[in-house]
Design an enzyme around this catalytic site. Structure first.
Site, short mmCIF file in Angstrom:
data_model
loop_
_atom_site.label_atom_id
_atom_site.label_comp_id
_atom_site.label_asym_id
_atom_site.label_seq_id
_atom_site.Cartn_x
_atom_site.Cartn_y
_atom_site.Cartn_z
N HIS A 1 -3.20 -9.20 -0.19
CA HIS A 1 -2.02 -8.72 0.08
C HIS A 1 -2.51 -6.77 1.10
O HIS A 1 -3.16 -6.50 0.48
CB HIS A 1 -1.20 -8.16 -0.92
CG HIS A 1 -0.18 -7.58 -0.31
ND1 HIS A 1 0.37 -6.56 -0.89
CD2 HIS A 1 1.31 -8.26 -0.71
CE1 HIS A 1 2.03 -5.88 -0.52
NE2 HIS A 1 2.58 -7.28 -0.80
N ARG B 1 7.14 -0.17 2.31
CA ARG B 1 7.27 -0.12 4.33
C ARG B 1 8.71 -0.99 4.41
O ARG B 1 9.14 -0.58 5.20
CB ARG B 1 6.35 -1.58 4.10
CG ARG B 1 4.91 -0.60 4.53
CD ARG B 1 4.00 -1.81 4.36
NE ARG B 1 3.45 -2.87 3.74
CZ ARG B 1 2.71 -3.75 3.91
NH1 ARG B 1 2.85 -4.33 4.35
NH2 ARG B 1 3.01 -4.45 2.59
#
Lengths: 247, 603
Positions: B236, B256
């Site tokens: 990740h 994000r």
């Protein structure tokens, strides 16, 4: 590197004692890091629970310097530097070993609370409509990570051992989340009065203070539930209406 | 074995995260008796760490979404080595599985018209993730748990399975111990479902808890099942990097999705520098367009920060290697900047990302509404796992099923964020359904006493090696080695070194020593888990050597490009006759014309 001394409770249901260990302290360290370091290097059989390391699973509950906390969220720099740090298990539950307690009672209590029962779907496709404003309160309660620190600190359980009669703050919050769920149609007020004995809570707010998720347990969950119980069973006007209706 | 208690069920589910719970619920609804074994307490599984949401093409926020788009996104994200049938079933069934959770009491965030709200996530064309702030996994596990406890499922908490038991070819039960006193348990079952999650503990920097030791992968492997796609591990892109003690803890992609941007030490937004051809058409080419996308502008394309995880992780590694990293070896993830755009930014961030706010405030003394976070890649998820039939989740061994992270196929070379929670539900349900069917059609097998006594002896060995190796030290050495030699950027030379290292670690493991007695003893538990970690580490390394190309979660410095031939195969690992690990390539079946057409039209 700075060293810190930990006094960790070692023992089982038959007895035990605090044992001292030294741990190397790095920047940003939390108590769980130190306990795992001690486990890895000095005491391989030191029993403790942990999972997520980020305050999301509620496994590593313990009493640190006497205060109920999650070990993974208690930073070393929040504790006094020059004295030993005590770490001991929760007190409201029977001890299994070291820092691990038998919390199975909590799982039994939850089973007894009537499950979620939604109203018929609002739309033809089987879905419901709820506004964000209507679910905000329930979402607060559903943040609960079941660390059981609120149970640990509740004097009805911790000091008076009323586990058979009282469900404790965790399950009052759970009941509140169900009762205030916009879709739920079940009525749990009778059970809250008679089985859960919500009346035992005298609102000292200790549970709210220790909640690592900052759920306003007393003000937002328990007090409104108490009010609903009072309205249902003790309000003279309602009582009168009920008596008249019965006739 | 008269001396050990036997617990009998029609279906035994091993693992009580999202997939295990969903499987148990489905099997018990089919009217069979179900046992559910969990390594920790119920409700603590790694599923609680899932933050962003569950992907399902419900189309509540953008009505252009449907299963075909979701299918296409999943296949593209997986670089087309996915099991296309699983990707199809997943995309078609995820919406019903999400709605079902609402009927069981889940409280998702809402749209203005009162429906389930959906958010943007990497690799998903439209806002698709049903969510609850950034604690969706907790909501999911609690909903399944609270529904499941009224279903008559027998739950065995803090019980670890050491080995599956077989009657001929078929799996007929499991051998386990309970933690409190180390007492052995025999489970007899007509069908067994593995739902044990991932393998993150094979790596030093990981978002996984102590439980992620590849138990299901290894149990299946040891019982003769095939594992596929083991080379594909998801790093990740955004784990915490500072302070050192929290390194690896996940920072949700939701940051994000809500407009957070990645910057290097020079303050440059580097993700615009490298947009893969496969995604050029779908990706914004300027910051303003990217911002508009995160705010729901349907005509805008997504910002490059929301490219797939494999790609973003590699870009971060590149920045750090080029000397443009942050002081602690990461890059900056900035959500505070949105105050330039929103007057109530601080409040907005706290509302949308409450647990991220909390996590950084408490663990790093950092206010994410004011300062950027330092982030870097962390081992998060394995795409590879037990080879299963797409429709039934049956493994290659009769009586053995698998679902969730420990099963493989749906994600191909790279998993899209949000596809995991929906995978758990869709295939957890299917595993439960078909394991129950298998149990109804078959009788109990026979438990072989000699298998049990062999496992008892093996399990107690760490108590018979006084003064031997410290299991925690072996685990640490394994984690360092896998991190260094079989990490994000791989080469054949380093991986061969890793294979030699694994052989040495196996020798050390034979002399591993547990301290103290058998009661709740983590050193003993760790010693036994190490067998599983070594099995999965070897499978990962072998498969990664064999795939001489770069694709999704596998990046080879010595073969940095994608190779068409490798796009047609999966690698399968199986235990050979002499106990050695065998690897072979298996061709990916031809996709049916109608699915091909969907990809051609939408891809």
């Amino acid at each position: 590197m700075r060293k810190a001394t930990f006094k960790i409770w070692r023992g089982n249901s038959e007895g035990g004692e605090f044992k001292s260990y030294d741990a190397d302290i790095q920047p940003g360290m939390v108590v769980l890091d130190a306990v795992l370091q001690i486990q890895g290097e000095q005491a391989g059989d030191l029993a403790c629970r942990w999972n997520c390391r980020a305050g999301k699973c509620g496994s590593c509950s313990a009493e640190i310097n006497g205060k109920p906390k999650l070990m993974c969220m208690t930073r070393m720099n929040t504790l006094p530097e020059n004295e030993p740090i005590t770490v001991e298990p929760m007190k409201a539950f029977p001890l299994k070993k070291d820092l691990v307690t038998d919390v199975s009672w909590n799982y039994e209590v939850k089973k007894k609370i009537k499950k979620f029962k939604p109203r018929a779907p609002d739309a033809e496709d089987g879905t419901w409509r709820m506004s964000q404003g209507d679910v905000d309160r329930v979402q607060e309660f559903r943040k609960c990570i079941e660390c059981f620190l609120c149970q640990d600190v509740c004097h009805v359980l911790r000091d008076h051992h009323k586990h058979e009669e009282f469900i404790g703050p965790r399950f009052l919050v759970y009941a509140a989340a169900l009762e205030m769920h916009p879709l739920d149609t079940e009525n749990r007020l009778g059970d809250l009065k008679d089985e859960s004995n919500i009346g035992y809570c005298n609102i000292t707010k200790c549970c709210t203070k220790v909640c690592p998720e900052s759920i306003t347990i007393t003000d937002n969950a328990i007090i409104p539930l108490k009010e609903r119980v009072v309205d249902e069973f003790y309000d003279p006007l309602t009582k009168l209406v009920k008596i008249l209706r019965r006739k | 074995m008269a001396e050990y208690p036997i617990f009998e069920h029609d279906v035994l589910v091993i693992g009580a995260g999202g997939a295990g719970l969903r499987a148990a619920i489905e099997a018990s609804a089919a009217g069979v008796s179900v046992g559910l074994v969990c390594k920790s307490l119920l409700g603590k599984a790694h599923t609680v760490m899932a933050e962003g949401g569950m992907a399902a093409a419900i189309g509540n926020v953008d009505d252009r979404d449907n299963w075909k788009v979701h299918f296409t996104d999943t296949m593209r994200g997986g670089q087309y080595v996915n099991n296309w049938r699983m990707a199809e079933l997943h995309a078609k069934e995820a919406p019903d599985r999400v709605r079902e959770l609402e009927a069981w009491g889940a409280v998702f965030d809402r749209t203005k018209d009162g429906k389930i709200l959906q958010r943007n996530f990497g690799g998903h064309k439209y806002p698709r993730l049903a969510h609850v702030g950034d604690r969706t996994g907790l909501e999911m596990i609690r909903t399944l748990q609270d529904h499941g406890i009224h279903q008559g499922i027998e739950v065995y908490m803090e019980v670890t399975v050491v080995s599956l038991l077989k009657d001929g070819d078929r799996v007929v039960g499991a051998f386990a111990y309970e933690r409190e006193h180390g007492r052995f348990r025999i489970f007899r079952a007509k069908a067994v479902i593995l739902a044990t999650g991932g393998i993150g503990r094979a790596y030093k920097i990981t978002s996984n808890s102590w439980e992620g030791t590849g138990d299901g992968h290894s149990l299946a492997y040891d019982s003769g099942a095939e594992l596929i796609d083991m080379e594909f591990i998801q790093f990740h892109p955004t784990g915490m990097v500072y302070p050192p003690s929290v390194r690896g803890i996940l920072v949700t992609e939701g940051v994000r999705g809500e407009g957070g941007i990645l910057k290097n030490s020079e303050g440059k937004r580097f993700m615009f520098d490298d947009i893969p051809d496969l995604y050029k058409d779908q990706t914004a080419d300027n910051p303003e367009e990217g911002w508009k996308y995160t705010q729901g502008d349907k005509n805008a394309r997504r910002p490059p920060e929301l490219l797939t995880r494999d790609h973003v992780a590699r870009c971060i590694v590149r920045e750090v290697k080029a000397g443009r990293g942050s002081p602690n070896g990461g890059v900056y993830l900035d959500i505070a900047w949105i105050k330039e755009k929103l007057s109530n930014a601080e409040e907005h961030i706290k509302k949308k990302l409450p647990s991220m706010y909390h996590q950084f405030k408490q663990l790093a003394d950092l206010d994410i509404t004011k300062e950027p976070m330092e982030v870097g890649p962390t081992t998060h998820y394995i795409m590879g796992g037990i080879r299963v039939d797409a429709d039934t989740q049956a493994s290659t061994v009769p009586g053995l099923f698998a679902a969730g992270e420990c099963a493989a196929g749906i994600n191909g070379a790279n998993r899209l964020g949000g596809n995991s929670l929906s995978d758990l539900l869709v295939f957890g349900k299917r595993a439960g359904e078909f394991a129950a069917k298998f149990a109804k059609e078959n009788d109990h097998g026979t438990i072989d006493d000699s298998q049990v006594s062999e496992k008892v002896k093996w399990s107690l060995q760490p108590f018979n090696n006084p003064g031997g190796e410290n299991p925690f030290k072996i685990q640490e050495d394994l984690q360092e080695m896998m991190q260094d030699l079989v990490g994000i950027v791989r080469t054949e030379r380093e991986m061969k070194q890793a294979l030699e290292g694994l052989t040495k670690l196996r020798t050390r493991l034979a002399n591993v020593s547990a301290t103290g007695n058998i009661d709740f003893n983590p050193s003993w538990h760790t010693a036994l888990d190490l067998h599983n970690l070594l099995n999965v580490s070897e499978a990962v390394t072998l498969a990664a050597i064999e795939r001489k190309e770069s694709r999704g979660g596998q990046f080879r410095d010595d073969f940095p490009l994608k190779v068409e031939e490798f796009g047609k195969v999966n690698f399968s690992v199986k235990k050979g006759d002499k106990g050695e690990m065998e690897i072979k390539s298996i061709p990916i079946p031809e996709m049916p014309a109608e699915l091909k057409q969907i990809i051609e039209e939408l891809g």
